[in-house]
Design a protein around this motif. Structure first.
Motif, PDB file in Angstrom:
ATOM      1  N   ILE A 110      23.308  52.439 -23.656  1.00  0.00           N
ATOM      2  CA  ILE A 110      22.099  53.145 -23.220  1.00  0.00           C
ATOM      3  C   ILE A 110      21.614  54.087 -24.317  1.00  0.00           C
ATOM      4  O   ILE A 110      20.410  54.208 -24.568  1.00  0.00           O
ATOM      5  CB  ILE A 110      22.349  53.890 -21.891  1.00  0.00           C
ATOM      6  CG1 ILE A 110      22.537  52.873 -20.754  1.00  0.00           C
ATOM      7  CG2 ILE A 110      21.216  54.867 -21.583  1.00  0.00           C
ATOM      8  CD1 ILE A 110      23.054  53.466 -19.453  1.00  0.00           C
ATOM      9  N   LYS A 111      22.541  54.738 -25.000  1.00  0.00           N
ATOM     10  CA  LYS A 111      22.166  55.636 -26.105  1.00  0.00           C
ATOM     11  C   LYS A 111      21.495  54.859 -27.249  1.00  0.00           C
ATOM     12  O   LYS A 111      20.582  55.375 -27.900  1.00  0.00           O
ATOM     13  CB  LYS A 111      23.378  56.408 -26.625  1.00  0.00           C
ATOM     14  CG  LYS A 111      23.944  57.408 -25.645  1.00  0.00           C
ATOM     15  CD  LYS A 111      23.020  58.571 -25.484  1.00  0.00           C
ATOM     16  CE  LYS A 111      23.661  59.651 -24.627  1.00  0.00           C
ATOM     17  NZ  LYS A 111      22.729  60.716 -24.302  1.00  0.00           N
ATOM     18  N   VAL A 112      21.956  53.634 -27.499  1.00  0.00           N
ATOM     19  CA  VAL A 112      21.300  52.803 -28.519  1.00  0.00           C
ATOM     20  C   VAL A 112      19.864  52.512 -28.091  1.00  0.00           C
ATOM     21  O   VAL A 112      18.936  52.601 -28.901  1.00  0.00           O
ATOM     22  CB  VAL A 112      22.088  51.494 -28.769  1.00  0.00           C
ATOM     23  CG1 VAL A 112      21.256  50.493 -29.566  1.00  0.00           C
ATOM     24  CG2 VAL A 112      23.397  51.789 -29.488  1.00  0.00           C
ATOM     25  N   LEU A 113      19.661  52.192 -26.810  1.00  0.00           N
ATOM     26  CA  LEU A 113      18.302  51.963 -26.315  1.00  0.00           C
ATOM     27  C   LEU A 113      17.461  53.226 -26.443  1.00  0.00           C
ATOM     28  O   LEU A 113      16.275  53.153 -26.795  1.00  0.00           O
ATOM     29  CB  LEU A 113      18.334  51.487 -24.863  1.00  0.00           C
ATOM     30  CG  LEU A 113      19.049  50.155 -24.599  1.00  0.00           C
ATOM     31  CD1 LEU A 113      19.048  49.845 -23.113  1.00  0.00           C
ATOM     32  CD2 LEU A 113      18.443  49.022 -25.416  1.00  0.00           C
ATOM     33  N   ASP A 114      18.074  54.377 -26.186  1.00  0.00           N
ATOM     34  CA  ASP A 114      17.369  55.655 -26.371  1.00  0.00           C
ATOM     35  C   ASP A 114      16.944  55.839 -27.834  1.00  0.00           C
ATOM     36  O   ASP A 114      15.848  56.320 -28.117  1.00  0.00           O
ATOM     37  CB  ASP A 114      18.247  56.840 -25.954  1.00  0.00           C
ATOM     38  CG  ASP A 114      18.522  56.900 -24.459  1.00  0.00           C
ATOM     39  OD1 ASP A 114      17.813  56.226 -23.675  1.00  0.00           O
ATOM     40  OD2 ASP A 114      19.469  57.632 -24.081  1.00  0.00           O
ATOM     41  N   ALA A 115      17.835  55.445 -28.753  1.00  0.00           N
ATOM     42  CA  ALA A 115      17.524  55.561 -30.184  1.00  0.00           C
ATOM     43  C   ALA A 115      16.352  54.647 -30.550  1.00  0.00           C
ATOM     44  O   ALA A 115      15.480  55.032 -31.340  1.00  0.00           O
ATOM     45  CB  ALA A 115      18.755  55.218 -31.028  1.00  0.00           C
ATOM     46  N   ILE A 116      16.318  53.456 -29.971  1.00  0.00           N
ATOM     47  CA  ILE A 116      15.193  52.548 -30.206  1.00  0.00           C
ATOM     48  C   ILE A 116      13.897  53.180 -29.703  1.00  0.00           C
ATOM     49  O   ILE A 116      12.871  53.158 -30.390  1.00  0.00           O
ATOM     50  CB  ILE A 116      15.454  51.181 -29.530  1.00  0.00           C
ATOM     51  CG1 ILE A 116      16.612  50.464 -30.225  1.00  0.00           C
ATOM     52  CG2 ILE A 116      14.189  50.320 -29.534  1.00  0.00           C
ATOM     53  CD1 ILE A 116      17.109  49.223 -29.497  1.00  0.00           C
ATOM     54  N   GLU A 117      13.967  53.765 -28.524  1.00  0.00           N
ATOM     55  CA  GLU A 117      12.786  54.427 -27.952  1.00  0.00           C
ATOM     56  C   GLU A 117      12.335  55.593 -28.829  1.00  0.00           C
ATOM     57  O   GLU A 117      11.136  55.769 -29.078  1.00  0.00           O
ATOM     58  CB  GLU A 117      13.105  54.903 -26.540  1.00  0.00           C
ATOM     59  CG  GLU A 117      11.938  55.507 -25.818  1.00  0.00           C
ATOM     60  CD  GLU A 117      12.271  55.926 -24.390  1.00  0.00           C
ATOM     61  OE1 GLU A 117      11.342  56.368 -23.695  1.00  0.00           O
ATOM     62  OE2 GLU A 117      13.440  55.826 -23.978  1.00  0.00           O
ATOM     63  N   PRO A 128      18.282  51.292 -35.580  1.00  0.00           N
ATOM     64  CA  PRO A 128      18.642  52.444 -34.745  1.00  0.00           C
ATOM     65  C   PRO A 128      20.160  52.503 -34.547  1.00  0.00           C
ATOM     66  O   PRO A 128      20.784  51.505 -34.218  1.00  0.00           O
ATOM     67  CB  PRO A 128      17.924  52.165 -33.423  1.00  0.00           C
ATOM     68  CG  PRO A 128      17.665  50.702 -33.424  1.00  0.00           C
ATOM     69  CD  PRO A 128      17.598  50.250 -34.847  1.00  0.00           C
ATOM     70  N   THR A 129      20.714  53.671 -34.805  1.00  0.00           N
ATOM     71  CA  THR A 129      22.163  53.855 -34.662  1.00  0.00           C
ATOM     72  C   THR A 129      22.443  55.211 -34.037  1.00  0.00           C
ATOM     73  O   THR A 129      21.552  56.056 -33.929  1.00  0.00           O
ATOM     74  CB  THR A 129      22.870  53.795 -36.032  1.00  0.00           C
ATOM     75  OG1 THR A 129      22.343  54.828 -36.863  1.00  0.00           O
ATOM     76  CG2 THR A 129      22.714  52.445 -36.700  1.00  0.00           C
ATOM     77  N   LEU A 130      23.691  55.386 -33.666  1.00  0.00           N
ATOM     78  CA  LEU A 130      24.150  56.690 -33.186  1.00  0.00           C
ATOM     79  C   LEU A 130      24.925  57.359 -34.304  1.00  0.00           C
ATOM     80  O   LEU A 130      25.750  56.727 -34.959  1.00  0.00           O
ATOM     81  CB  LEU A 130      25.068  56.526 -31.971  1.00  0.00           C
ATOM     82  CG  LEU A 130      24.492  55.812 -30.752  1.00  0.00           C
ATOM     83  CD1 LEU A 130      25.521  55.784 -29.625  1.00  0.00           C
ATOM     84  CD2 LEU A 130      23.215  56.475 -30.292  1.00  0.00           C
ATOM     85  N   SER A 131      24.668  58.618 -34.510  1.00  0.00           N
ATOM     86  CA  SER A 131      25.408  59.356 -35.533  1.00  0.00           C
ATOM     87  C   SER A 131      26.858  59.527 -35.077  1.00  0.00           C
ATOM     88  O   SER A 131      27.175  59.381 -33.895  1.00  0.00           O
ATOM     89  CB  SER A 131      24.775  60.733 -35.747  1.00  0.00           C
ATOM     90  OG  SER A 131      24.962  61.528 -34.583  1.00  0.00           O
ATOM     91  N   ARG A 132      27.689  59.853 -36.000  1.00  0.00           N
ATOM     92  CA  ARG A 132      29.094  60.100 -35.674  1.00  0.00           C
ATOM     93  C   ARG A 132      29.198  61.250 -34.658  1.00  0.00           C
ATOM     94  O   ARG A 132      29.961  61.174 -33.702  1.00  0.00           O
ATOM     95  CB  ARG A 132      29.881  60.439 -36.933  1.00  0.00           C
ATOM     96  CG  ARG A 132      31.358  60.688 -36.642  1.00  0.00           C
ATOM     97  CD  ARG A 132      32.185  60.741 -37.889  1.00  0.00           C
ATOM     98  NE  ARG A 132      32.406  59.363 -38.299  1.00  0.00           N
ATOM     99  CZ  ARG A 132      32.508  58.966 -39.556  1.00  0.00           C
ATOM    100  NH1 ARG A 132      32.406  59.823 -40.528  1.00  0.00           N
ATOM    101  NH2 ARG A 132      32.712  57.699 -39.854  1.00  0.00           N
ATOM    102  N   ALA A 133      28.395  62.285 -34.854  1.00  0.00           N
ATOM    103  CA  ALA A 133      28.407  63.426 -33.926  1.00  0.00           C
ATOM    104  C   ALA A 133      27.966  62.985 -32.524  1.00  0.00           C
ATOM    105  O   ALA A 133      28.554  63.414 -31.528  1.00  0.00           O
ATOM    106  CB  ALA A 133      27.499  64.541 -34.443  1.00  0.00           C
ATOM    107  N   ALA A 134      26.954  62.128 -32.446  1.00  0.00           N
ATOM    108  CA  ALA A 134      26.487  61.640 -31.139  1.00  0.00           C
ATOM    109  C   ALA A 134      27.577  60.821 -30.452  1.00  0.00           C
ATOM    110  O   ALA A 134      27.764  60.919 -29.230  1.00  0.00           O
ATOM    111  CB  ALA A 134      25.227  60.811 -31.303  1.00  0.00           C
TER     112      ALA A 134
END
Length: 152
Positions: A110-117, A128-134
């Protein structure tokens, strides 16, 4: 299905929820990697959807990000998001580490989809990716939430 089966969960209800989650994960991966996949000669966006939104393979090859592409990717990511939400019910039916793992996979997707959005559906200019901190926040928050929800 195999992971559930090996973990002792063999009922059809959990298998159905697992199908939602696994399909959503695969779709999120497809939408995250549209550009990479095209470079390898693969298109996972349904051609009927591309036609519906008026976006062509030629435009994809030229990495054109226009209103048609953004609408197409919004449609595809929302489809995946709906599957994730249907599949999240699986988490409440599991115990132990598997519960945590399924929650993390689902919420991470879901967070990846949020990053796309957040990128306004432009998956062609930047992956689109999630940072290490995320990822760390997601892991800690999920574990804390699950621990608090399962306390007597």
């Amino acid at each position: 299905h195999l992971v559930l089966y090996v973990s002792g969960y063999r009922d059809e209800h959990r298998q159905t929820l697992s199908d939602y989650t696994c399909t959503a994960l695969q779709l999120a991966n497809f939408w995250q990697d549209v550009s990479r996949d095209f470079a390898m000669g693969r298109i996972y966006i349904p051609l009927e959807d591309m036609t519906r939104f008026g976006y062509t393979e030629d435009e994809l090859g030229r990495r054109v990000v226009n209103n048609a592409f953004r609408a197409l990717m919004k449609f595809e990511t929302e489809r995946a998001r709906e599957l994730f939400h249907k599949g999240l019910a699986l988490v409440d039916t599991l115990e132990g580490q598997l519960k945590v793992d399924v929650a993390l996979f689902s919420l991470g997707g879901i967070k990846v989809l949020d990053a796309i959005e957040r990128q306004r559906y432009d998956v062609l200019s930047r992956r689109p990716t999630l940072s290490r901190a995320a990822k760390v926040r997601l892991m800690l928050g999920t574990m804390l939430r699950l621990r608090l929800l399962t306390r007597p």
